[in-house]
Scaffold this motif. Sequence first.
Motif, PDB file in Angstrom:
ATOM      1  N   SER A  27       0.834  -1.082  -0.111  1.00  0.00           N
ATOM      2  CA  SER A  27      -0.046   0.018   0.074  1.00  0.00           C
ATOM      3  C   SER A  27       0.903   1.220  -0.026  1.00  0.00           C
ATOM      4  O   SER A  27       0.676   2.088  -0.671  1.00  0.00           O
ATOM      5  CB  SER A  27      -0.960  -0.116   1.375  1.00  0.00           C
ATOM      6  N   PHE A  28       1.761   1.122   0.904  1.00  0.00           N
ATOM      7  CA  PHE A  28       2.924   2.287   1.064  1.00  0.00           C
ATOM      8  C   PHE A  28       3.674   2.719  -0.494  1.00  0.00           C
ATOM      9  O   PHE A  28       3.645   3.821  -0.817  1.00  0.00           O
ATOM     10  CB  PHE A  28       3.843   1.958   2.080  1.00  0.00           C
ATOM     11  N   ILE A  29       4.102   1.512  -1.018  1.00  0.00           N
ATOM     12  CA  ILE A  29       4.764   1.840  -2.298  1.00  0.00           C
ATOM     13  C   ILE A  29       3.840   2.097  -3.463  1.00  0.00           C
ATOM     14  O   ILE A  29       3.960   2.948  -4.144  1.00  0.00           O
ATOM     15  CB  ILE A  29       5.303   0.262  -2.709  1.00  0.00           C
ATOM     16  N   LYS A  30       2.512   1.634  -3.388  1.00  0.00           N
ATOM     17  CA  LYS A  30       1.629   2.111  -4.317  1.00  0.00           C
ATOM     18  C   LYS A  30       1.280   3.680  -4.128  1.00  0.00           C
ATOM     19  O   LYS A  30       1.296   4.251  -5.463  1.00  0.00           O
ATOM     20  CB  LYS A  30       0.282   1.456  -4.283  1.00  0.00           C
ATOM     21  N   GLU A  31       1.093   4.073  -3.053  1.00  0.00           N
ATOM     22  CA  GLU A  31       0.967   5.600  -2.582  1.00  0.00           C
ATOM     23  C   GLU A  31       2.158   6.391  -3.111  1.00  0.00           C
ATOM     24  O   GLU A  31       2.108   7.554  -3.907  1.00  0.00           O
ATOM     25  CB  GLU A  31       0.902   5.827  -1.214  1.00  0.00           C
ATOM     26  N   SER A  32       3.364   5.710  -3.148  1.00  0.00           N
ATOM     27  CA  SER A  32       4.561   6.452  -3.617  1.00  0.00           C
ATOM     28  C   SER A  32       4.762   6.574  -5.020  1.00  0.00           C
ATOM     29  O   SER A  32       5.179   7.639  -5.714  1.00  0.00           O
ATOM     30  CB  SER A  32       5.929   5.804  -3.024  1.00  0.00           C
ATOM     31  N   GLU A  34       2.201   6.477  -7.086  1.00  0.00           N
ATOM     32  CA  GLU A  34       1.180   7.376  -7.428  1.00  0.00           C
ATOM     33  C   GLU A  34       1.506   8.916  -7.215  1.00  0.00           C
ATOM     34  O   GLU A  34       1.519   9.851  -8.108  1.00  0.00           O
ATOM     35  CB  GLU A  34      -0.138   7.558  -6.393  1.00  0.00           C
ATOM     36  N   SER A  35       2.444   9.147  -6.092  1.00  0.00           N
ATOM     37  CA  SER A  35       3.015  10.801  -5.886  1.00  0.00           C
ATOM     38  C   SER A  35       4.128  10.946  -6.823  1.00  0.00           C
ATOM     39  O   SER A  35       4.166  12.068  -7.118  1.00  0.00           O
ATOM     40  CB  SER A  35       3.574  10.626  -4.423  1.00  0.00           C
ATOM     41  N   ASN A  36       4.910   9.956  -7.245  1.00  0.00           N
ATOM     42  CA  ASN A  36       5.915   9.906  -8.185  1.00  0.00           C
ATOM     43  C   ASN A  36       5.306  10.402  -9.587  1.00  0.00           C
ATOM     44  O   ASN A  36       5.858  11.025 -10.484  1.00  0.00           O
ATOM     45  CB  ASN A  36       6.827   8.969  -8.225  1.00  0.00           C
ATOM     46  N   ASP A  37       4.123   9.793  -9.952  1.00  0.00           N
ATOM     47  CA  ASP A  37       3.447   9.879 -10.978  1.00  0.00           C
ATOM     48  C   ASP A  37       2.991  11.408 -11.356  1.00  0.00           C
ATOM     49  O   ASP A  37       2.912  12.108 -12.449  1.00  0.00           O
ATOM     50  CB  ASP A  37       2.236   8.892 -11.281  1.00  0.00           C
ATOM     51  N   LYS A  38       2.813  12.129 -10.200  1.00  0.00           N
ATOM     52  CA  LYS A  38       2.429  13.395 -10.447  1.00  0.00           C
ATOM     53  C   LYS A  38       3.662  14.409 -10.743  1.00  0.00           C
ATOM     54  O   LYS A  38       3.660  15.343 -11.235  1.00  0.00           O
ATOM     55  CB  LYS A  38       1.871  14.133  -9.032  1.00  0.00           C
ATOM     56  N   GLY A  47      13.133   6.580  -9.967  1.00  0.00           N
ATOM     57  CA  GLY A  47      12.391   6.376  -8.654  1.00  0.00           C
ATOM     58  C   GLY A  47      11.412   5.324  -8.678  1.00  0.00           C
ATOM     59  O   GLY A  47      11.151   4.373  -7.810  1.00  0.00           O
ATOM     60  N   ASN A  48      10.511   5.364  -9.965  1.00  0.00           N
ATOM     61  CA  ASN A  48       9.495   4.594  -9.984  1.00  0.00           C
ATOM     62  C   ASN A  48      10.091   3.212 -10.338  1.00  0.00           C
ATOM     63  O   ASN A  48       9.304   2.131 -10.042  1.00  0.00           O
ATOM     64  CB  ASN A  48       8.507   5.231 -11.095  1.00  0.00           C
ATOM     65  N   SER A  49      10.826   3.124 -11.290  1.00  0.00           N
ATOM     66  CA  SER A  49      11.400   1.647 -11.455  1.00  0.00           C
ATOM     67  C   SER A  49      11.786   0.967 -10.095  1.00  0.00           C
ATOM     68  O   SER A  49      11.619  -0.241  -9.885  1.00  0.00           O
ATOM     69  CB  SER A  49      12.423   1.957 -12.578  1.00  0.00           C
ATOM     70  N   GLN A  50      12.504   1.820  -9.301  1.00  0.00           N
ATOM     71  CA  GLN A  50      13.057   1.072  -7.947  1.00  0.00           C
ATOM     72  C   GLN A  50      11.658   0.744  -7.274  1.00  0.00           C
ATOM     73  O   GLN A  50      11.657  -0.457  -6.723  1.00  0.00           O
ATOM     74  CB  GLN A  50      13.880   1.928  -7.052  1.00  0.00           C
ATOM     75  N   LEU A  51      10.632   1.616  -7.251  1.00  0.00           N
ATOM     76  CA  LEU A  51       9.477   1.560  -6.491  1.00  0.00           C
ATOM     77  C   LEU A  51       8.804   0.327  -7.142  1.00  0.00           C
ATOM     78  O   LEU A  51       8.155  -0.944  -6.345  1.00  0.00           O
ATOM     79  CB  LEU A  51       8.608   2.579  -6.348  1.00  0.00           C
ATOM     80  N   LEU A  52       8.752   0.041  -8.420  1.00  0.00           N
ATOM     81  CA  LEU A  52       8.030  -1.103  -9.176  1.00  0.00           C
ATOM     82  C   LEU A  52       8.765  -2.375  -8.740  1.00  0.00           C
ATOM     83  O   LEU A  52       7.977  -3.445  -8.667  1.00  0.00           O
ATOM     84  CB  LEU A  52       8.030  -0.977 -10.535  1.00  0.00           C
ATOM     85  N   GLU A  53      10.061  -2.426  -8.641  1.00  0.00           N
ATOM     86  CA  GLU A  53      10.789  -3.354  -8.222  1.00  0.00           C
ATOM     87  C   GLU A  53      10.538  -3.956  -6.718  1.00  0.00           C
ATOM     88  O   GLU A  53      10.382  -5.217  -6.428  1.00  0.00           O
ATOM     89  CB  GLU A  53      12.396  -3.392  -8.450  1.00  0.00           C
ATOM     90  N   LEU A  55       7.788  -3.262  -5.166  1.00  0.00           N
ATOM     91  CA  LEU A  55       6.189  -3.518  -5.364  1.00  0.00           C
ATOM     92  C   LEU A  55       6.313  -5.246  -5.504  1.00  0.00           C
ATOM     93  O   LEU A  55       5.658  -6.135  -5.030  1.00  0.00           O
ATOM     94  CB  LEU A  55       5.419  -2.868  -6.264  1.00  0.00           C
ATOM     95  N   GLU A  56       6.993  -5.410  -6.673  1.00  0.00           N
ATOM     96  CA  GLU A  56       7.173  -6.867  -7.161  1.00  0.00           C
ATOM     97  C   GLU A  56       7.570  -7.815  -6.166  1.00  0.00           C
ATOM     98  O   GLU A  56       7.168  -9.019  -5.960  1.00  0.00           O
ATOM     99  CB  GLU A  56       7.954  -6.953  -8.572  1.00  0.00           C
TER     100      GLU A  56
END
Length: 148
Positions: A27-32, A34-38, A47-53, A55-56
């Motif tokens: 949940s925290f990663i998904k929120e992050s 979404e914040s980075n998408d803005k 940053g998103n690629s690290q977050l996606l890793e 998340l996986e």
Amino acid sequence: MKLKQELLDICLQDVSKRISHYKNEISFIKESIESNDKVSDEEGESGNSQLLEDLEKNLNYLNDAQKAKDYLNLVKPNVISQNVVLGSIVKTDSINFYIAISKGKVTVSDEDYYIISIQSPIGQLIKSKSVGYQFEFNGKSYEIKAIL
């Protein structure tokens, strides 16, 4: 059989905590994300690629924890077997084991138990064995004295 239920409850609580932790992380990663998408700069993309890793990884951990919980639901604490099976308490001449998931050492009623998986190396050694079976693990000899 109260002891078996206590050991099973310890395992179930551990797995439930892990499931809750991974759900919170996801949940925290998904929120992050979404914040980075803005923020649409190049730094946000890396940053998103690290977050996606992350998340996986957490989704895989969550999946493993849920499988462990499903596996624990197969344990029937009131079943007594002459051989070592899932849910058995195995008392050797020096160590006590509880066959469930890989968790490690716990203490119940001032007695230590090593909660191990039947798929672990020692679990494979004692699987389907009965009282009197002798085995060696890590250079130490053991004998099964009781199976509860």
